[in-house]
Design an enzyme around this catalytic site. Structure first.
Site, PDB file in Angstrom:
ATOM      1  N   HIS A 200      39.581  38.655  40.459  1.00  0.00           N
ATOM      2  CA  HIS A 200      40.855  38.365  39.798  1.00  0.00           C
ATOM      3  C   HIS A 200      40.703  37.044  39.067  1.00  0.00           C
ATOM      4  O   HIS A 200      40.364  36.022  39.667  1.00  0.00           O
ATOM      5  CB  HIS A 200      42.003  38.280  40.801  1.00  0.00           C
ATOM      6  CG  HIS A 200      43.343  38.125  40.135  1.00  0.00           C
ATOM      7  ND1 HIS A 200      44.144  39.208  39.824  1.00  0.00           N
ATOM      8  CD2 HIS A 200      43.996  37.022  39.692  1.00  0.00           C
ATOM      9  CE1 HIS A 200      45.239  38.778  39.234  1.00  0.00           C
ATOM     10  NE2 HIS A 200      45.182  37.462  39.149  1.00  0.00           N
ATOM     11  N   CYS A 201      40.965  37.047  37.766  1.00  0.00           N
ATOM     12  CA  CYS A 201      40.726  35.871  36.930  1.00  0.00           C
ATOM     13  C   CYS A 201      42.056  35.253  36.511  1.00  0.00           C
ATOM     14  O   CYS A 201      42.855  35.893  35.812  1.00  0.00           O
ATOM     15  CB  CYS A 201      39.909  36.266  35.697  1.00  0.00           C
ATOM     16  SG  CYS A 201      39.517  34.883  34.613  1.00  0.00           S
TER      17      CYS A 201
END
Length: 309
Positions: free
Chosen positions: A156-157
């Site tokens: 998850h960025c």
């Protein structure tokens, strides 16, 4: 008591929104320094100055368009979620299905009468997510920020306020690639101006322009170096047909089941059509012929054998 980092998931989502503003803020300052303050005025000087300005500005705008295109694609594209009540296909349900379309891992189109429960699994190798209370396809993982299972989840960025998964991983890689090219181009182009800060001569620029140029150079060279390391890491992952999460799983396996060789591993992410390799899109033929681009089914190496229990 163990420290649970996932209690900050809500804060991560809020931080991501700020990051998008930050990214476009950097782009705005960089555009001002490159185009308005320096190379734009050089277009009217004539001779070599004009030629170099045209070359730099053309390259800068091309890379900038690709950065924004790739970034928007990875932000706005759903990384791929597991449909409600998804379950693996049983042997009798596979029938004469095309093996390229259905390899037995499951179908994204499942009626609600098939509620996933662990005991209903036709294949003990199919994982079950206890948080979503349903089966999930191979290579899918649960994201505590998005609160759902993501197909071929990488991470998850917060920079893109999104998960990086099966459907937007290529776009994320292109964003890294063009960001590295862009920040390197800006750093080289402004190096001469930056060096003037430490010279004895007088600089004929306003304080605002000087500040913008200094900030632009420092930020771009910092991002170029950091993105380079990140890009090298992901090139290595693509070459092995693995994700950031799976890289830890591989440590316990001498042979990775999805490692098909560098060329086929690359095509699993970028497709087979060379005209589409460097743009955030896929050809219709690749989307039709390659189930791996949909995130549910992945070919395995022929010599792979499941570990003995």
């Amino acid at each position: 008591m163990a420290w649970n980092v996932f209690k900050f998931c809500t804060a991560l989502r809020a931080l991501g929104s700020i990051m998008i503003v930050f990214v476009f803020g950097i782009i705005g300052v960089t555009y001002y320094s490159m185009v308005v303050a320096h190379y734009g005025p050089s277009l009217f000087l004539g001779g070599f100055e004009t030629f170099s300005a045209v070359l730099v500005l053309f390259s800068f705008h091309f890379v900038l368009v690709m950065i924004i295109w790739s970034y928007s694609s990875v932000v706005l594209t759903d990384p791929g979620g597991v449909p409600p009540n998804w379950r693996p296909l049983r042997d009798e349900e596979k029938g004469d299905a095309d093996p390229l379309v259905s390899s037995g891992h499951g179908s994204p189109e499942v009626g609600s009468n098939h509620l996933g429960v662990p005991g209903d699994s036709p294949d003990r190798g199919i994982p079950f997510c206890w948080k979503c209370n349903q089966f999930r396809p191979p290579r899918a993982h649960h994201c505590s920020v998005c609160k759902r299972c993501i197909l071929k989840m990488d991470h998850h960025c917060v920079w893109v306020v999104n998960c990086v998964g099966a459907l937007n991983y290529k776009y994320f890689l292109l964003f890294l690639f063009y960001t590295f090219l862009g920040t390197t181009l800006v750093s080289i182009s402004l190096l001469r101006v930056f060096m003037e800060f430490f010279g004895d001569g007088e600089i004929e620029e306003t304080p605002g322009t000087l500040a913008a140029t200094f900030i632009t150079f420092v930020l771009n060279i910092a991002f170029a170096l950091s993105v380079l390391g990140f890009l090298i890491m992901h090139i290595t992952l693509v070459g092995a047909n693995t994700t950031t999460i799976e890289a830890y799983e591989k440590k316990t396996n001498s042979k990775w089941r999805y490692d098909l060789g560098w060329k086929k591993n690359f095509e699993q992410v970028f497709g087979t059509d060379k005209w589409y390799w460097f743009i955030p899109a896929y050809s219709e033929d690749d989307l039709r012929r390659m189930p791996s681009l949909q995130g549910f089914e992945y070919p395995t190496r022929p010599d792979w054998e499941p570990p003995q229990q």
